[in-house]
Write a protein that holds these residues in place. Structure first.
Motif, PDB file in Angstrom:
ATOM      1  N   ILE A  14       0.873  -1.175   0.000  1.00 36.72           N
ATOM      2  CA  ILE A  14       0.000   0.000   0.000  1.00 36.72           C
ATOM      3  C   ILE A  14       0.908   1.222   0.000  1.00 36.72           C
ATOM      4  CG2 ILE A  14      -1.866   1.209   1.169  1.00 36.72           C
ATOM      5  CD1 ILE A  14      -2.639  -1.534   0.080  1.00 36.72           C
ATOM      6  N   THR A  15       1.250   1.678  -1.185  1.00 32.81           N
ATOM      7  CA  THR A  15       2.200   2.770  -1.360  1.00 32.81           C
ATOM      8  C   THR A  15       1.478   4.113  -1.488  1.00 32.81           C
ATOM      9  OG1 THR A  15       2.129   2.486  -3.743  1.00 32.81           O
ATOM     10  CG2 THR A  15       3.811   1.238  -2.559  1.00 32.81           C
ATOM     11  N   GLY A  16       2.254   5.181  -1.503  1.00 31.74           N
ATOM     12  CA  GLY A  16       1.670   6.488  -1.754  1.00 31.74           C
ATOM     13  C   GLY A  16       0.954   6.542  -3.086  1.00 31.74           C
ATOM     14  N   ASP A  34      10.036   4.741  -4.375  1.00 30.96           N
ATOM     15  CA  ASP A  34       9.876   5.089  -5.782  1.00 30.96           C
ATOM     16  C   ASP A  34       8.408   5.122  -6.188  1.00 30.96           C
ATOM     17  OD1 ASP A  34      10.056   2.331  -5.274  1.00 30.96           O
ATOM     18  OD2 ASP A  34      10.636   1.852  -7.322  1.00 30.96           O
ATOM     19  N   PHE A  35       7.500   4.783  -5.266  1.00 37.58           N
ATOM     20  CA  PHE A  35       6.066   4.924  -5.508  1.00 37.58           C
ATOM     21  C   PHE A  35       5.397   5.718  -4.396  1.00 37.58           C
ATOM     22  CE2 PHE A  35       6.869   1.575  -8.591  1.00 37.58           C
ATOM     23  CZ  PHE A  35       6.096   2.011  -9.656  1.00 37.58           C
ATOM     24  N   SER A  36       6.097   6.738  -3.909  1.00 41.56           N
ATOM     25  CA  SER A  36       5.495   7.718  -3.007  1.00 41.56           C
ATOM     26  C   SER A  36       5.222   8.978  -3.818  1.00 41.56           C
ATOM     27  CB  SER A  36       6.415   8.003  -1.821  1.00 41.56           C
ATOM     28  OG  SER A  36       7.678   8.458  -2.255  1.00 41.56           O
ATOM     29  N   MET A  37       4.654   9.961  -3.164  1.00 37.91           N
ATOM     30  CA  MET A  37       4.306  11.187  -3.883  1.00 37.91           C
ATOM     31  C   MET A  37       5.431  12.219  -3.871  1.00 37.91           C
ATOM     32  SD  MET A  37       1.566  10.146  -5.030  1.00 37.91           S
ATOM     33  CE  MET A  37       1.117  11.610  -5.947  1.00 37.91           C
ATOM     34  N   ASP A  38       6.546  11.883  -3.212  1.00 33.79           N
ATOM     35  CA  ASP A  38       7.697  12.776  -3.150  1.00 33.79           C
ATOM     36  C   ASP A  38       8.854  11.981  -2.564  1.00 33.79           C
ATOM     37  OD1 ASP A  38       9.279  15.029  -3.310  1.00 33.79           O
ATOM     38  OD2 ASP A  38       8.042  16.253  -1.972  1.00 33.79           O
ATOM     39  N   GLU A  39      10.062  12.559  -2.598  1.00 39.98           N
ATOM     40  CA  GLU A  39      11.184  11.979  -1.869  1.00 39.98           C
ATOM     41  C   GLU A  39      11.235  12.643  -0.494  1.00 39.98           C
ATOM     42  OE1 GLU A  39      11.819  13.038  -5.176  1.00 39.98           O
ATOM     43  OE2 GLU A  39      11.619  10.987  -5.900  1.00 39.98           O
ATOM     44  N   TYR A  40      11.212  11.847   0.554  1.00 42.86           N
ATOM     45  CA  TYR A  40      11.200  12.394   1.909  1.00 42.86           C
ATOM     46  C   TYR A  40      11.462  11.267   2.905  1.00 42.86           C
ATOM     47  CZ  TYR A  40       6.659  10.105   2.157  1.00 42.86           C
ATOM     48  OH  TYR A  40       5.664   9.158   2.126  1.00 42.86           O
ATOM     49  N   PRO A  95       0.975   7.110 -10.066  1.00 41.26           N
ATOM     50  CA  PRO A  95       2.140   7.978  -9.953  1.00 41.26           C
ATOM     51  C   PRO A  95       3.422   7.189  -9.669  1.00 41.26           C
ATOM     52  CG  PRO A  95       0.331   8.755  -8.541  1.00 41.26           C
ATOM     53  CD  PRO A  95       0.000   7.367  -8.988  1.00 41.26           C
ATOM     54  N   ASN A  96       4.534   7.721 -10.152  1.00 43.26           N
ATOM     55  CA  ASN A  96       5.832   7.121  -9.853  1.00 43.26           C
ATOM     56  C   ASN A  96       6.861   8.241  -9.774  1.00 43.26           C
ATOM     57  OD1 ASN A  96       6.633   7.630 -12.671  1.00 43.26           O
ATOM     58  ND2 ASN A  96       5.316   5.880 -13.147  1.00 43.26           N
TER      59      ASN A  96
END
Length: 504
Positions: free
Chosen positions: A96-98, A139-145, A392-393
């Motif tokens: 369950i990714t972003g 790599d499948f979130s909505m940003d790098e954080y 999104p990716n």
């Protein structure tokens, strides 16, 4: 005992295992069957629940009701032996990714609830029982954080991008199935904790690559403590964590090189930190490919950690991906460390390999039967839902991956179910969390593999794969009163559940 199968499912539609391929054959997604048939107003009844998925798409998680029959003298007899026991199974499910949550949250509330029930409800749906989430970005979130991008562990906080974009979906999943188990994995530590691969003490300001600076081992252990604590305060119990997703992969959009030497040293900080905080979340090592990415000095990665008694005491087991090597590597791990658990935690489908016919069969054999027959306790796949563009990716991540379910980006309503959905459903529906693998032996045939389980409610489960070009008959014998015969279509998966509790 007769039961009635809930036809809401229709909306979604041996020990003879070989090492097998670790990914499905090359092809294109044009062969993907359409979703299964619509709801049937007439209930299906019988003594045995049966579910079948065929590579040709003629049956897609199709429900059938079977009656018990006499099979004691059948030449196709497979005897179920509950007195022979193996591992306990935790469950099956998706990441369950972003990105998954973004797509789900574009749906109407009614549509979103419907698809989550079809996936996670153990009675009216497929009963997915295990999920994986990223700790910080991926790599499948909505940003790098990460959860602590300002230097200083005192600034730890799960960010709004997750509280607003992931938590609502997790809450709905847990409302549907409160027994869901959650595994967390980080793609990177905070950048201020990173050093270069060659010299971890030298600062390294990039999400991609780098290595954990030993000066921050204590802070990073506290990072995990605070993540587990905050997740649980928000109602999300964390069953297990891995210390690093793909620790030998330096090139993902978010990544961290973490050789076994680093994990061995770090877990000696993490384990005591968990104990001090009263956290009983399982700690898993590795979380990468069967072939160790062919990195020099990294063969037998988990075994190197287990060899150190101080480190091994904190590690419950290992986690595995199939992007390189063979599932037979688990034989080596199991033989050397029979007291340690094994989980399969990631596999992907996408433009480079996808063909429904080969993927649904090959992945079921290698990932599901291959892991379970080698004492694996669970299977997790990557991702639950992406759109028709694989989005999104993140730039630098996978831009060609498919979800287990594909949603149209034009209406966020139209769905297509890919092979990973059916593979998960075929196991999750009949093998419940806490099930114990039991003995199953007798009839053998080329292309036929099978395993049996005893569920906590007393029901039994039998999963079989017929990868041959012709149909295969099996006669499943528990005792004179609980036996049945079924002919499995060519290139098909068949799953069965019967006995106490099966009416659910």
């Amino acid at each position: 005992m007769k039961f009635t199968i809930n036809n809401n499912l229709r909306l979604l539609t041996c020990p003879l295992l070989l090492a097998g391929a670790v990914c499905c054959s090359s092809g294109n997604d044009g062969d993907t069957p359409a979703p299964g048939p619509g709801p049937d107003p007439s209930p299906v009844t019988g003594d045995v629940l049966a579910y079948v998925t065929s590579a040709d798409g003629n049956r897609l998680f199709t429900e059938e009701g079977l009656d018990y029959s006499k099979v004691s003298m059948s030449p196709y007899r497979v005897t179920i032996d509950p007195s022979t026991t193996y591992q306990t199974v935790d469950g099956f499910g998706p990441a369950i990714t972003g990105a998954t949550c973004y797509n789900l949250l574009q749906m109407s509330q009614a549509d979103r609830t419907a698809i989550l029930r079809k996936c996670f409800d153990p009675e009216t749906g497929a009963g997915f029982s295990f999920i994986r989430v990223h700790i910080g970005g991926s790599d499948f979130s909505m940003d790098e954080y990460t959860c602590c991008d300002r230097e200083g562990i005192e600034f730890f906080a799960i960010p709004a991008v997750e509280k607003d974009g992931i938590f609502p979906v997790l809450k709905e999943i847990l409302e549907i199935n409160p027994e869901i188990r959650i595994m967390g994995s980080p793609w990177s530590c905070p950048k201020w904790m990173k050093g270069t691969v060659a010299d971890p003490s030298k600062p390294y300001d990039s999400w991609t690559g780098g290595r954990l600076n030993p000066a921050y081992y204590d802070d990073y252990a506290e990072y995990f403590v605070q993540w587990v604590t905050e997740m649980e305060e928000n109602g999300f119990p964390i069953y297990a964590i891995t210390m690093q997703n793909e620790p030998l992969n330096k090139g993902n959009s978010m990544s961290l090189y973490m050789p076994w030497e680093d994990q061995l040293a770090f877990v000696k900080k993490l384990g005591p930190a968990f104990r001090k905080a009263g956290i009983d979340t399982k700690i898993l090592c590795y979380d990468h490919n069967y072939n160790y990415d062919n990195v020099a000095g990294q063969q037998n990665y988990p075994l190197n950690i287990y060899a150190d008694a101080d480190a091994a005491q904190w590690v419950d087991g290992s986690a595995w991906h199939n992007y390189g090597g063979s599932v037979s590597e688990l034989d080596n791990i199991r033989a050397a460390a029979p007291d340690k658990t094994i989980y399969f935690t990631e596999a992907s489908i996408g433009t480079w390999n996808y063909n429904f016919e080969s993927c649904v069969i090959d992945d079921f054999e290698s990932i599901f039967l291959g892991t379970l027959s080698r004492y694996g306790k669970g299977v997790l796949l990557w991702n639950l839902m992406l759109d028709d563009k694989g989005a999104p990716n993140r730039p630098g991540g996978c831009t060609t991956c498919y979800g287990a379910i594909e949603i149209s980006s034009s209406d966020y309503k139209t769905l297509k179910y890919n092979s990973h959905y059916y593979d998960l459903a075929q196991c999750a529906k009949v093998i419940r969390p806490g099930a114990v693998r039991i003995g199953a032996s007798g009839y053998t045939a080329s292309g036929l593999t099978y395993l049996a389980f005893r569920n906590p409610d007393g029901s039994k489960a039998f999963v079989a794969l017929n990868r041959s070009a012709g149909e295969q008959t099996v006669a499943v014998y528990e005792n004179a009163d609980r036996s049945f015969k079924y002919t499995i279509p060519a290139k098909s998966i068949a799953s069965f559940r019967w006995g106490a509790g099966a009416e659910n």
